[in-house]
Design an enzyme around this catalytic site. Structure first.
Site, short mmCIF file in Angstrom:
data_model
loop_
_atom_site.label_atom_id
_atom_site.label_comp_id
_atom_site.label_asym_id
_atom_site.label_seq_id
_atom_site.Cartn_x
_atom_site.Cartn_y
_atom_site.Cartn_z
N TYR A 112 -11.37 -3.99 -2.69
CA TYR A 112 -9.92 -3.90 -2.77
C TYR A 112 -9.62 -2.53 -3.37
O TYR A 112 -9.86 -2.29 -4.55
CB TYR A 112 -9.35 -5.01 -3.65
N CYS A 113 -9.13 -1.62 -2.56
CA CYS A 113 -8.81 -0.25 -2.97
C CYS A 113 -7.31 -0.23 -3.24
O CYS A 113 -6.49 -0.30 -2.32
CB CYS A 113 -9.20 0.71 -1.85
N ILE A 114 -6.94 -0.16 -4.52
CA ILE A 114 -5.58 -0.46 -4.95
C ILE A 114 -4.94 0.76 -5.61
O ILE A 114 -5.58 1.48 -6.37
CB ILE A 114 -5.60 -1.64 -5.95
#
Length: 142
Positions: A112-114
């Site tokens: 999950y690249c947030i």
């Protein structure tokens, strides 16, 4: 229709990211290198999303996590805005854009690249103060 009020006051960047699907600069954002224990909540609704225990350095310059606190708090959507298919991640409660999910996380987990701008970090020692005492179980304490 009643417009929901943000739990936190949003900056121009936070509005651009959460409402216009913007992206902040890598390696130049608030949480990409944060190593403190705590949880990350949606900047709009305050919904708990990610735990520091699931955060890792992906080398991308954005906060990256291999798991979520509660799957129901995240919704996934197809995103082809760059000419290829990605999985956009939003907060289910507020419909805020958070970032993207990729299939290249550690140990066959997702990444999950947030965007930091979509998050508010609540340090472990302030969970009670901010009303997140129920999240202490993530750290195996009461």
């Amino acid at each position: 229709m009643i417009k929901k009020k943000s739990k936190y006051t949003l900056s121009k960047l936070q509005i651009d990211v959460t409402k216009n699907c913007g992206t902040e600069k890598p390696f130049d954002n608030e949480y990409w290198n944060n190593k403190e224990d705590g949880i990350y909540v949606d900047i709009v609704s305050g919904e708990p999303l990610f735990c520091s225990l699931h955060k890792y350095d992906s080398g991308t310059g954005w906060p990256s996590f291999f798991d979520v606190i509660k799957k129901d708090n995240i919704s996934e959507h197809e995103d082809s805005s760059l000419g290829y298919i990605r999985t956009e991640v939003k907060c289910s409660n507020s419909n805020s854009h958070l970032g993207h999910k990729f299939n290249d996380g550690p140990n066959n987990n997702p990444r999950y690249c947030i965007n930091s701008a979509s998050l508010k970090f609540i340090p472990f020692n302030k969970l009670d103060q901010y009303g997140y005492s129920n999240m202490k179980y993530l750290f195996n304490t009461n």
